[in-house]
Write an enzyme that holds these catalytic residues in place. Structure first.
Site, PDB file in Angstrom:
ATOM      1  N   GLY A  80     -24.483  46.430  58.643  1.00 10.49           N
ATOM      2  CA  GLY A  80     -24.520  47.559  59.591  1.00 10.49           C
ATOM      3  C   GLY A  80     -25.710  48.445  59.306  1.00 10.49           C
ATOM      4  O   GLY A  80     -26.653  48.038  58.631  1.00 10.49           O
ATOM      5  N   ASN A  81     -25.695  49.664  59.842  1.00  5.22           N
ATOM      6  CA  ASN A  81     -26.762  50.618  59.533  1.00  5.22           C
ATOM      7  C   ASN A  81     -26.186  52.028  59.535  1.00  5.22           C
ATOM      8  O   ASN A  81     -24.992  52.221  59.766  1.00  5.22           O
ATOM      9  CB  ASN A  81     -27.932  50.462  60.516  1.00  5.22           C
ATOM     10  N   TYR A  82     -27.042  53.014  59.285  1.00  3.10           N
ATOM     11  CA  TYR A  82     -26.556  54.376  59.048  1.00  3.10           C
ATOM     12  C   TYR A  82     -26.317  55.202  60.312  1.00  3.10           C
ATOM     13  O   TYR A  82     -26.009  56.382  60.235  1.00  3.10           O
ATOM     14  CB  TYR A  82     -27.555  55.134  58.172  1.00  3.10           C
TER      15      TYR A  82
END
Ligand code: PMT
Length: 399
Positions: A208-210
């Site tokens: 995923g990412n932030y």
């Protein structure tokens, strides 16, 4: 324009408080429902009796009524209000607002506000010009508050200069313009993507990412508040929205976001693609949890996801608009221009992780907008709602 609007008028301790009575009367004449919140110092300048007679509502000043313990909920006022105007706003109140010093009912109401806040300063010219006042006003602007600049003229101090609270009629005009501007997307349908995507590795892990979804949700809210019907395709996020103009579709992966976006884009006037979509996904999804094997490396093969923006750019109709974001760490302008062209966007919003307060998870962002001609407009650091409105303002010019 103001018929049926709920307006909270905040009054503080300034000689200009008498003008607040005219402001309240003018708002009511235009059909607004007004609730006054006054500071203890404000009551020294104008009586609550005058104000409650004008509004037909008890004036709120304390956290509770001493004789019967009735609690006055600043949170309820924050939800009730369509707009808050603090007029007159003294240097002290502006300072407290800028620093969250919640020591009276007006400040707690301000801190609970869900609607836009307008501030009409009133003070002596030197106090207004003082760097601390100017810094506090800049802070309020960066929170997304609207400052109604004071006029120049004779002041109560007998001096002449900038510091007179703007006249009530002018303030009403500013508020009316704001509400009319708010309708500038009426009849339009918008597609917005927001948040991250999760690419599953196995039943317990993902790539995923932030992205928190804050920027995309602020855009959805801004568009809905300005009259648009919004379809918000959201990746995994804890954020909540309850605007009736927003239809939310929750997805998890880039593939799911792609499917929804391709379907919904056919029915909208425009798309704003703010989601941080994973460019790659694992080639294989393991049905069972991948076990650790002592001493062995784990090599993952990733394959490209579909580019949603580029795919929408290909099917975009002549009158449809498509706006993308570019999140960069270096060579921001160059990369943004390449994406603008490759994805057939009408303009691109560049934000860089090199700018403090910009990008993922923050409540603020600092953007530049680049159009097809390569022209670039830089905006200062602002809260994400104000940034969203800047993007919509640009967008309106393209329609
Ligand atoms: O959610 P927040 O925490 O508030 O953070 C906001 C944000 C930083 C995520 C947001 O402001 C932002 O920059 N969003 C775009 C992030 C991104 O993926 O940028 P990019 O440069 O990799 O992608 C360029 C454009 O193509 C974007 O419009 C993106 O949505 C789109 N894209 C990218 C890959 C892909 N497979 N499909 C796409 O549609």
């Amino acid at each position: 324009m103001l018929r049926g609007k709920h307006i909270v008028v905040g009054i503080t301790g300034s000689i200009a408080a008498y003008k607040a009575a005219y402001l309240v009367r003018a708002l009511i004449k235009k059909g607004a429902e007004v609730q006054v919140v006054i500071t203890p110092a404000g009551k020294e300048f104008i009586t609550p009796v005058t104000l409650s007679a004008l509004t037909g509502k008890p004036v709120v000043s304390e956290f509770f009524t001493a004789n019967d313990g009735t609690w006055h909920s600043h949170v309820d006022l924050g939800l009730w209000s369509d707009l808050m105007i603090i007029a007159p706003a003294t240097a002290a109140t502006i300072g407290k607002m800028a620093n969250g010093i919640a020591d009276n009912m007006l400040i707690t109401t301000y801190l609970s506000m869900k609607s836009p806040v307008f501030v009409a300063p009133a003070m002596d010219l030197d106090m207004y010009a003082h760097p601390s006042t100017q810094k506090n006003l800049e802070t309020l602007k960066s929170f997304g508050n609207h400052i109604i600049e004071p006029a120049s003229g004779f002041l109560a101090s007998k001096l002449e200069g900038k510091g007179r609270m703007e006249e009530p009629d002018k303030i009403v005009e500013v508020i009316e313009t704001y509400f009319s501007k708010k309708e500038d997307l009426a009849g339009k349908k918008m597609l917005i993507t927001a948040g991250p995507t999760y690419e599953k590795l196995d039943p317990v892990r993902y790539i995923g990412n932030y992205s928190s979804g804050k920027m995309g949700f602020a855009l959805a809210e801004a568009c809905a508040e300005r009259g648009a019907e919004v379809i918000l395709i959201a990746g995994p996020t804890q954020l909540q929205l309850n605007h009736p103009g927003i239809k939310r579709i929750d997805v998890e992966s880039a593939d799911q976001m792609y499917e929804q976006a391709m379907t919904e884009f056919q029915h909208v006037d425009a798309g704003i693609l703010c989601a941080a979509v994973a460019d790659y996904k694992p080639e294989v999804y393991a049905d069972e949890k991948i076990k650790r094997k002592e001493g062995d490396e784990l090599v993952l093969k990733l394959v490209p996801n579909k580019d949603i923006a580029a795919s929408l750019g290909k099917i975009k109709r002549e009158k449809q608009l498509l706006v993308g974001f570019a999140l960069e760490t270096h060579n921001g302008e160059k990369n943004a221009k390449l994406k603008l062209e490759k994805k057939n966007l009408d303009f691109i919003v560049l934000n860089s992780l090199q700018d403090e307060g910009a990008g993922f998870r923050t409540d603020t962002n600092k953007i530049s907008i680049i159009n097809k001609k390569g022209e670039r407009t830089d905006f200062p650091l602002k809260n994400k709602k104000a940034v969203a409105n800047d993007i919509v303002d640009t967008f309106i010019k393209f329609m």
